[in-house]
Design an enzyme around this catalytic site. Sequence first.
Site, PDB file in Angstrom:
ATOM      1  N   THR A 118      39.275 -24.862 -60.223  1.00  0.00           N
ATOM      2  CA  THR A 118      39.334 -23.563 -60.891  1.00  0.00           C
ATOM      3  C   THR A 118      40.557 -22.760 -60.481  1.00  0.00           C
ATOM      4  O   THR A 118      40.981 -21.870 -61.214  1.00  0.00           O
ATOM      5  CB  THR A 118      38.090 -22.745 -60.521  1.00  0.00           C
ATOM      6  OG1 THR A 118      38.015 -22.711 -59.078  1.00  0.00           O
ATOM      7  CG2 THR A 118      36.834 -23.384 -61.061  1.00  0.00           C
ATOM      8  N   THR A 160      46.853 -19.824 -63.353  1.00  0.00           N
ATOM      9  CA  THR A 160      45.672 -20.688 -63.244  1.00  0.00           C
ATOM     10  C   THR A 160      44.606 -20.293 -64.272  1.00  0.00           C
ATOM     11  O   THR A 160      43.851 -21.140 -64.738  1.00  0.00           O
ATOM     12  CB  THR A 160      45.093 -20.638 -61.817  1.00  0.00           C
ATOM     13  OG1 THR A 160      44.855 -19.280 -61.462  1.00  0.00           O
ATOM     14  CG2 THR A 160      46.053 -21.268 -60.824  1.00  0.00           C
ATOM     15  N   GLN A 169      42.480 -22.522 -67.036  1.00  0.00           N
ATOM     16  CA  GLN A 169      41.030 -22.513 -67.219  1.00  0.00           C
ATOM     17  C   GLN A 169      40.681 -22.378 -68.704  1.00  0.00           C
ATOM     18  O   GLN A 169      39.816 -23.080 -69.222  1.00  0.00           O
ATOM     19  CB  GLN A 169      40.395 -21.353 -66.441  1.00  0.00           C
ATOM     20  CG  GLN A 169      40.299 -21.590 -64.947  1.00  0.00           C
ATOM     21  CD  GLN A 169      39.161 -22.528 -64.613  1.00  0.00           C
ATOM     22  OE1 GLN A 169      39.236 -23.731 -64.867  1.00  0.00           O
ATOM     23  NE2 GLN A 169      38.100 -22.009 -64.052  1.00  0.00           N
ATOM     24  N   LYS A 219      35.736 -10.848 -65.295  1.00  0.00           N
ATOM     25  CA  LYS A 219      34.619 -11.645 -65.809  1.00  0.00           C
ATOM     26  C   LYS A 219      34.953 -13.128 -65.621  1.00  0.00           C
ATOM     27  O   LYS A 219      36.116 -13.479 -65.407  1.00  0.00           O
ATOM     28  CB  LYS A 219      34.397 -11.353 -67.290  1.00  0.00           C
ATOM     29  CG  LYS A 219      34.017  -9.888 -67.596  1.00  0.00           C
ATOM     30  CD  LYS A 219      33.967  -9.657 -69.092  1.00  0.00           C
ATOM     31  CE  LYS A 219      33.603  -8.210 -69.423  1.00  0.00           C
ATOM     32  NZ  LYS A 219      33.661  -7.958 -70.885  1.00  0.00           N
ATOM     33  N   GLU A 278      34.216 -21.127 -68.296  1.00  0.00           N
ATOM     34  CA  GLU A 278      33.431 -21.789 -69.325  1.00  0.00           C
ATOM     35  C   GLU A 278      33.701 -21.281 -70.729  1.00  0.00           C
ATOM     36  O   GLU A 278      33.527 -22.011 -71.707  1.00  0.00           O
ATOM     37  CB  GLU A 278      31.935 -21.669 -68.975  1.00  0.00           C
ATOM     38  CG  GLU A 278      31.625 -22.509 -67.733  1.00  0.00           C
ATOM     39  CD  GLU A 278      30.269 -22.221 -67.117  1.00  0.00           C
ATOM     40  OE1 GLU A 278      29.339 -22.966 -67.401  1.00  0.00           O
ATOM     41  OE2 GLU A 278      30.168 -21.256 -66.338  1.00  0.00           O
TER      42      GLU A 278
END
Lengths: 338, 698, 186
Positions: free
Chosen positions: B469, B592, B596, B659, B663
Amino acid sequence: MKPFDYRRASDAAGAAALVAEHPGAAFLGGGTNLVDHMKLGVAAPDMLVDITHLPMDRVEALPEGEGGVSIGANVRNSEAAAHPLVRERYPVLSQALLSGASGQLRNAATTGGNLLQRTRCVYFQDTGTPCNKREPGSGCSALEGYQRYHAVFGASPDCVATHPSDMAVALVALDARVVVTDAAGGERRIPVAELHRLPGEAPEQDTVLSRGDLITAVELPEMPMAARARYRKIRDRASFAFALVSAAVGLELAADGTVADVRIALGGVAHKPWRALLAEEALRGSAATEAGFAAAAEAELSEARPLPGNVFKLELVRAAVTETLGEVAAELRGEGEL
Amino acid sequence: MTATAYGRPGTATGTGPPRSDGPAKAAGTAPYAYEYRVADPAYVAPVQATVARGRVLEVDAAEAEAVEGVIAVLTHAGAPGLDTGAELSGLQRVAELAVLQSGEVSYRGQVVAAVVAETFEAAWHAAALVTVRYEQWPHDAGFSDQRADAVAPEEDHRQGEVESAAPAEVVVEQTYATAMQHNNPMEPHTTVARFEGGELFLYESTQGSYEVRRTVAALLGMEPERVHVVAPYVGGGFGSKGPLHAPTVLAVLAAVALPGRWVKLALTRRQMFALVGYRSPTIQRVRLSAGADGRLSGVDVVATVQSSHVADFVEEAAGPAKSMYAAPNRRMGHRVVRLDAAVPTWMRAPGECPGMFGPEVAMDELAWACGLDPIEVRLRNEPERDPHTGKPFSSRNLAACLREGARRFGWADRAPEPGGRVENGWRVGMGVAASAYPVVPPPGDSWARIRYEGEGVYAVSLAAADIGTGAWTALAQVAADALGVPLERVRVRLGDSSLPEASLAGGSTGLMSWGSTIHAAAEEFRRGHGERPEPGAEATGHLPANPAQDDYAMYAYGAQFAEVRVHAATGEVRVPRLLGVFAAGRIVNARTARSQFTGGMTMGLSMALHEESVVDARFGHVVNGDFAEYHIAANADVEDVQAHWIDEEDPLVNPLGAKGIGEIGIVGTAAAVANAAYHATGVRVRSLPVRLDDFIGA
Amino acid sequence: MDADISLTVDGQSHDLRVDTRTTLLDALREHLHITSPKKGCDHGQCGSCTVLLSGRRVVSCLVLAVAAEGAEVTTAAGLGRDGRPHRVQQALVEHDGLQCGYCTPGQVCSAVGVLDEAAAGWPSAVTPPGAGGDGGPALTAAEIRERMSGNLCRCGAYAGIVAAVEEAARPAGEAPAAPAPRGGGR
């Protein structure tokens, strides 16, 4: 994986004799299919005869007058695809090779090994399920199972597997032959189109080779249409996937625009690279038009016997044959942009 | 050291430093679980059931035991016992973990024995020689939504009267399906274990070292403090390394059976299709009722999903529809089909990912039925408050994402009708879908320790797992700002149960919960040691409770755009462009974070075009269980993938204003692709994956 | 059955005794403790174990160690020079072409192989027939995507990987022809 003895062969005839003498022996080439199968328990040789150090590693022009090219059995797929003789004279072979597997696998896989790779039928590779090819007499799980990658031509009630090679499809279209050394030291030539078998009642036998027969080279004859022949591969993933359907197509047009000669070989549709003889027959002498190409595809499809899970392959055959013929014809007429 | 501020000029958060673990990973020297050099290891090879249901009558291990180097063959008759009545966390299914505790076989591929040997080669060879005799019982492995034995796991969520509502002007009533998928992290599930002197040491590929510690300790009846778990680098998980699965327990049993000896187990790729869970297939019956203006009067979603007779896991595919769009009449429910199959598990955005496929394709169908722009239909159904709970949203910027995405993607240039654009033999279309992912409570508690090392350097420690992550980097940024020091003065330690407990990496909560915990630890540190700490000064902080959690609905949102090309003759499907715009609060590390988002979108593309675990119900197992047959997107499948985000201030979600982003990228992608394929061809595909045979001969 | 072999790995020579069944990958990881090549599928289907074998990229999981006797092996751990990473590795970190990192050493070795293969004029499946020749085909993004497709990445870092290989393929100092946008905040 079962323990095995490892031998490094120093000459072709000796290697052939060694494998002929030992029922549990197998030739080791690039290993990309055999080692895979040994890990799965699909193959369990007790001796490996490593032939990769034999001097069968050259791509060279056949003697003057024969006009063709010889590719040694140990030439790696990537080397064959990149070789100037192959790219200039047989670009369809280069295309087919490059559409197969991945860069890493092509660097290891050999010409001979590519021909002798075995089906990717999921049941063949899964020792927990019945499979007549892996275990004769156990039954065919694919007949009522997962059929997406299975045959629509020439299958039998005992086996509906397909041959996975792209290279072999181009070789069939190019009238190539394999040079085989046998255990007695003899040498013979077999057309690639006759090397692989249809499954019939003996799906465990992929080819007509006997134990100990060693492919030492593939010979490509001179063929005028080869320089413009093309390969089209249709698959689910954009790269690194086996063909659902592929087509290697060569075309020669007469001065009046009709088809003087044609080669069509299909991949992903049968237990062997499938030479589309009915389509070729329908085309020879007929007009090189889209309608003619479509009619040729229909002629071949009259022999198709799809499974419930792969009926869509008929449409892929239609598209691959028609479109690729169209592209080659356009190029021959100077219309193409290729 | 100054007061905490995040994302302001001059702070570390909001910038994009490269991944701190990048150089070691690029060289291959960052150690994963199997790669720790342990003295004289033994190797474990599982033996799996070849029947889907039955009872082991006999395990004939004679041939296996005769193999040179074989140390032991573990069977249910001789394996160490486990406390199968143990209290485990809500994530765990004790029945799934009761490895070799009985001879009963509940799914094909279940572990029925294992070989432990001196070498890898001997172990795997011997495992193939173990012969198991079964009493085979009839099994049931056929998933369908036409079964009378499907059960509702809870009462349906209902508002208004979805069945008897007044007839609507426009109704979209369709069935949508998503395929069974397997997580397939690149690093196989791995356990390296040693049991000695009442202590258990584990190198484990896990999303949560404390979850492993507690679960294993409970199963063995040990004190958790005697179980030590090390997992600083994890080669992906996507959920399957969250809850434990049978192989971890098997390796632990082998270690207990061989005290003092290191044992190693890494699953084969094939075994990962049987033993570490999967995303349930879903069949979603969706009924949207609307006026001719596209305003919804009813939303009805009933999702049938697969579970296991071993234990229940419900893929909550009807969940996301609860909070997406306003409508007075609503019903969301699940129907569960229990099969003789392994237990499903988390896979990236469980519930949300498959559950946004049906409704978001249905919204597209509604838009076409009403003659409206699919973006406009969504905008017309934006709720004022969360339709599910009636609470206000802490922030909801779906509309902004849709508008910004439309602008960036060139949405206005699309053909007015489906099938309206053909280029070089390819039909070209554009599609859109909405994306949402909730801010959920973290799975577990967290503490962080900050220690001043002297010379301006601070060490920050917690047992969090970076499964790819970017936590190593982003947590250092948070710590730097929390402490008010430059980024290069912060040393982070993660992934080890000797560090303070941290929640599992799951639910996209990692950065939020661990970052908030570090924030709290920095406050503690400042309170205890002031602005000029002595070297060695330490403080520990605890994950702060969020007072706003119960009063607001909290979600991240996104808009997913896809361009799809479908070959007119062959039906081949390609996705030359994907573009997502997200609203996910403060972005801590731009570099990064982008990975994601685009990584999730790429996995969404993979789901859209490729992924399907094919169960042959006659045998009861996945027959395409390898990377040659179970396709995941390859490099050539992924062309132009872009992720953008809008600035979103949301002080209610946590002190960072961030947040979760791990996903949301996968949510909605497949719907956008299917919608674009419809726009390209006029063929509506309602079942994933979208493949060439959906378009030819149709 | 055992065999004595020697391997040169990342410039260091090793003599070792292996089971004939031991793959090159397991010989590296389990015998020599060189764990830079990763085991992702063990069947040549993912590319995580890619190494350069006598300079060519191969999947080490399908090479038997005994058949690699005498070979020179380069892993991602041995690509750097003088303590500095290879330019492919630098570019991967810069473009964030990695997340969990497990496929990354294989991606690195594969990319280095791709650069060499292209320089040698080797075509790919997306090279038009007749193209290439002297100096090799240009490594466009489409060429890189095709050539790198033997290396699966489950995190979905392909966009960054392609950007990194594009950068590594450019002669030093040359600016990108058209920088590929990957998005970002406003």
